[in-house]
Design a protein around this motif. Structure first.
Motif, short mmCIF file in Angstrom:
data_model
loop_
_atom_site.label_atom_id
_atom_site.label_comp_id
_atom_site.label_asym_id
_atom_site.label_seq_id
_atom_site.Cartn_x
_atom_site.Cartn_y
_atom_site.Cartn_z
N THR A 185 -6.54 2.28 -0.50
CA THR A 185 -7.40 1.16 -0.89
C THR A 185 -7.00 0.69 -2.28
O THR A 185 -6.46 1.45 -3.07
CB THR A 185 -8.87 1.56 -0.90
OG1 THR A 185 -9.03 2.66 -1.80
CG2 THR A 185 -9.33 1.97 0.48
N LYS A 186 -7.32 -0.57 -2.55
CA LYS A 186 -6.90 -1.16 -3.80
C LYS A 186 -7.86 -0.80 -4.94
O LYS A 186 -9.07 -0.84 -4.79
CB LYS A 186 -6.84 -2.67 -3.64
CG LYS A 186 -6.55 -3.43 -4.91
CD LYS A 186 -6.46 -4.93 -4.62
CE LYS A 186 -6.66 -5.72 -5.90
NZ LYS A 186 -6.51 -7.17 -5.68
N LYS A 199 -13.40 8.69 -7.14
CA LYS A 199 -12.96 7.31 -7.01
C LYS A 199 -13.88 6.36 -7.78
O LYS A 199 -13.41 5.46 -8.48
CB LYS A 199 -12.91 6.89 -5.53
CG LYS A 199 -12.26 5.52 -5.39
CD LYS A 199 -12.16 5.05 -3.96
CE LYS A 199 -11.53 3.66 -3.95
NZ LYS A 199 -11.79 2.96 -2.69
N TRP A 246 -3.02 1.57 -6.11
CA TRP A 246 -3.52 2.04 -4.81
C TRP A 246 -4.10 3.43 -4.92
O TRP A 246 -3.60 4.27 -5.67
CB TRP A 246 -2.39 2.05 -3.78
CG TRP A 246 -1.81 0.70 -3.51
CD1 TRP A 246 -0.64 0.20 -4.00
CD2 TRP A 246 -2.37 -0.34 -2.70
NE1 TRP A 246 -0.44 -1.08 -3.55
CE2 TRP A 246 -1.48 -1.44 -2.74
CE3 TRP A 246 -3.53 -0.44 -1.92
CZ2 TRP A 246 -1.72 -2.62 -2.05
CZ3 TRP A 246 -3.77 -1.62 -1.24
CH2 TRP A 246 -2.88 -2.70 -1.30
N PRO A 252 0.85 -1.20 0.00
CA PRO A 252 0.00 0.00 0.00
C PRO A 252 0.87 1.24 0.00
O PRO A 252 1.82 1.35 0.77
CB PRO A 252 -0.78 -0.11 1.30
CG PRO A 252 -0.81 -1.57 1.60
CD PRO A 252 0.48 -2.13 1.06
#
Lengths: 305, 305
Positions: free
Chosen positions: A158-159, A283, A266, A151
């Motif tokens: 977050t992935k 996102k 990431w 990460p």
DNA sequence: TTTTGCATTTAGAAAATCTAAACGCGCCTT
DNA sequence: AAGGCGCGTTTAGATTTTCTAAATGCAAAA
């Protein structure tokens, strides 16, 4: 630097847009003018450079060898200018600043910003191409997108996506590759003398342990991709970075095997911006676009077969 | 990318040239127009971007903070366009192709090409920015210039210059640095998280062993230099790459100590081009120019003191 | 106080660029 | 084989942009 006095920058942009679109009509659309105007601009640009840049076919304009060589460089430079402009325009707006690797900015994000802007006109996106790994919380940056095994940019990441790679090259080189064995007979383009991504891919093909041929080395993956387009060899490209060039037919993938490298995209958000609703919008948009880039090319071989 | 439809590229070039020259008259000279024309262009550019880019003083134009931030990026991108154009123009001429590191192209060579062209109008220089370490003899490249401890690009390389480094930063940061000890209180800009060149310099100052503060990390020295100009911290810069920005006052050197890193500038010639008289002309021109870049700044402290 | 160097403004001239429509050419369909 | 479609090109004229030259104002230096 003064040689630009003789060639208007607008000519260079004309060349770049035509090369990327393939037809005058599409290019005229992107530039907001008529095809006739572009035809004139192109004639003037060719005269100024003293070179024929496109061979006229009945289906559009085919870049000449010279043009194919320079157009990726034009795209990169003009794209950077575009980012600079949007940076300035974003000042004082409801701005979302996102930092990404330079190559990810120029090869992927920049082509999709307009779409995000159209969907979210109230948010102005500011893209900062940098390898800045400094702590997000002590920066002016809302979001960081990074690729790596661990990460990135703090624990809050977050992935987004698994990174996958596959070999790409120009159509001419691809014609010389009938079987995977032929890969060992063509030049292999290296990034900083490394062979990133080849190990997992060769292993998935059952070809590990053999030595690849030499080929040119470039400082970053962007130059490598350009080299692949201009027929200098085969390059192991990241899925996301090659997808647009693949779609345009500038490069082809001789094999339909894509390997996981173990690295992951990431998505990190600065603490102060965690609750910013614009971040969530960005996102989810990003996830959709990324999935779309990748999914499209998974389908290709099926359609082609 | 479409945001460039609203801002003509010529405006961006106008901004870049004015920012680099400092006065309208000098910029007008470089562009081959009258100062009045530039004044109008600038007004239009500022209106299009919605930002004031320069504060007008009695001695010239002082870039605003925004302008100072974007102008290095403009310079880099437009410089690359300039190189592309000269590449195309060189086709079919008596061409000398030289490959150099991208940063050396954009920060040093590009500003001196015109001078070489003026002195040698019969030779057209083609600059290929690449980290291509492939064997020169199997390439289309006549000359390679590389920096390293060992002779680069084969045994035929000759030495041009010793590499030296020294810390640079913006005038604002420099004001916070009274003594060498203050270096440990300001952010240190890193290239790829490394601290290239600091060890020999600190050792020469008798400061080895202490830890430097953190600061932003960028992917290449060019971005680092930009970061230094915009006041993000102190960067250990190569003498040749910082000299122009130093001369223009975009960055300052708080200490007048320059350290040898042990690396050397190598000049390698492809076997096939060894007897090309253009190569000799280029080499001697290069040596003069390099020496001049370095000598000038050795004198500065004396003149200043 | 005068001079010098700078940017700006203005008006008109000059140049560049665009649009719209007609045109010619290949390719594909019928 | 004929027609239609999509492509780039050409043309003429209108439009827009951009330039020059000279006058002007301003601030610092002499």
């Amino acid at each position: 630097m003064q040689n630009l006095n003789a060639i208007p920058l607008s000519s260079l942009r004309t060349i770049e847009v035509i090369a990327r679109n393939g037809t005058l009509r599409a290019a005229a659309d992107e530039l907001g003018v008529t095809p006739g105007a572009l035809s004139q601009r192109l004639a003037k640009a060719e005269a100024a450079l003293g070179q024929v840049l496109f061979t006229r076919t009945s289906t559009g304009l085919q870049p000449t060898e010279i043009c194919a060589q320079i157009s990726p460089r034009l795209t990169a430079a003009i794209g950077e200018l575009s980012l600079v402009v949007s940076d300035v325009q974003a000042i004082g707006q409801n701005t979302l600043t996102v930092t990404v690797a330079p190559i990810f900015a120029s090869r992927w994000l920049i082509w999709r910003i307009k779409d995000f802007n159209d969907l979210n006109p109230e948010i102005s996106l500011r893209v900062l191409p940098a390898v800045d790994v400094a702590d997000l919380d002590h920066s002016e940056v809302d979001i960081g997108i990074r690729v790596g095994e661990d990460p990135a940019l703090g624990a809050g990441a977050t992935k987004l996506l698994d990174q996958r790679v596959f070999p790409v090259c120009s159509p001419e080189i691809a014609a010389r590759i009938k079987s995977p064995d032929d890969l060992f007979t063509v030049p292999i383009i290296r990034e900083n003398e490394l062979l990133y991504g080849w190990r997992p891919w060769l292993s998935e093909m059952g070809l590990e342990g053999r030595d690849l041929s030499f080929g040119p080395t470039y400082a970053d993956a962007s130059l490598c991709l350009d080299a692949a387009m201009t027929g200098q060899g085969v390059f192991m490209a990241w899925e996301t970075l090659a997808c647009d060039a693949l779609e345009r037919g500038q490069i082809v993938a001789p094999f339909d095997v894509r390997s996981l490298t173990g690295a992951v995209y990431w998505f990190a958000v600065r603490t102060r911006s965690q609750r910013n609703p614009s971040v969530r919008k960005f996102k989810s948009w990003l996830e959709t676009e990324l999935a779309c880039s990748v999914r499209y090319w998974n389908k290709q071989p099926e359609t082609g077969a």
